[in-house]
Design a protein around this motif. Structure first.
Motif, PDB file in Angstrom:
ATOM      1  N   PRO A  87      -8.377  41.790 -34.226  1.00 33.25           N
ATOM      2  CA  PRO A  87      -7.309  41.915 -35.361  1.00 33.25           C
ATOM      3  C   PRO A  87      -8.001  42.258 -36.839  1.00 33.25           C
ATOM      4  CG  PRO A  87      -7.572  39.606 -34.700  1.00 33.25           C
ATOM      5  CD  PRO A  87      -8.380  40.649 -33.688  1.00 33.25           C
ATOM      6  N   CYS A 108      -9.778  39.663 -41.873  1.00 36.77           N
ATOM      7  CA  CYS A 108      -8.900  39.424 -42.477  1.00 36.77           C
ATOM      8  C   CYS A 108      -7.807  38.199 -42.221  1.00 36.77           C
ATOM      9  CB  CYS A 108      -8.334  40.383 -43.657  1.00 36.77           C
ATOM     10  SG  CYS A 108      -9.604  41.039 -44.438  1.00 36.77           S
ATOM     11  N   LYS A 109      -7.552  38.134 -40.829  1.00 36.74           N
ATOM     12  CA  LYS A 109      -6.483  37.247 -40.267  1.00 36.74           C
ATOM     13  C   LYS A 109      -6.842  35.802 -40.724  1.00 36.74           C
ATOM     14  CE  LYS A 109      -4.055  36.246 -36.332  1.00 36.74           C
ATOM     15  NZ  LYS A 109      -2.771  36.920 -35.884  1.00 36.74           N
ATOM     16  N   GLY A 110      -6.058  35.378 -41.392  1.00 35.53           N
ATOM     17  CA  GLY A 110      -6.130  33.934 -41.801  1.00 35.53           C
ATOM     18  C   GLY A 110      -7.156  33.798 -43.094  1.00 35.53           C
ATOM     19  N   ARG A 130      -7.441  36.685 -49.498  1.00 38.26           N
ATOM     20  CA  ARG A 130      -6.869  38.268 -49.401  1.00 38.26           C
ATOM     21  C   ARG A 130      -5.638  38.263 -50.437  1.00 38.26           C
ATOM     22  NH1 ARG A 130      -4.351  40.244 -43.702  1.00 38.26           N
ATOM     23  NH2 ARG A 130      -3.695  42.227 -44.644  1.00 38.26           N
TER      24      ARG A 130
END
Length: 77
Positions: free
Chosen positions: A3, A6-8, A12
């Motif tokens: 994924p 940057c997931k979580g 961001r």
């Protein structure tokens, strides 16, 4: 598929995956991940091209032998 880094991610923000005016990635983690993906894509494309060349050679070789056999020409030894 992964994924991405940057997931979580708490840092961001809108536009963090873009580039600065100098051309550097705004988010260095995202930039490293993108560069690694580009290397993988390049390697994968080179491998696909190599396999396609091999398949084309085999198909052409079989067609050539089939044609020689149909014409009754002896095979070279």
């Amino acid at each position: 598929m992964n994924p991405g880094p940057c997931k979580g991610c708490r840092e961001r923000f809108v536009g963090c995956h873009g580039r600065t005016a100098e051309g550097a990635w705004r988010c260095p983690v995202w930039g490293r991940w993108q560069e690694e993906l580009d290397r993988q894509r390049t390697a994968s494309a080179a491998e696909r091209i190599s396999r396609q060349v091999q398949r084309d050679y085999i198909c052409e070789s079989k067609a050539r032998f089939r044609k020689m056999k149909e014409q009754g020409k002896p095979m070279r030894r």
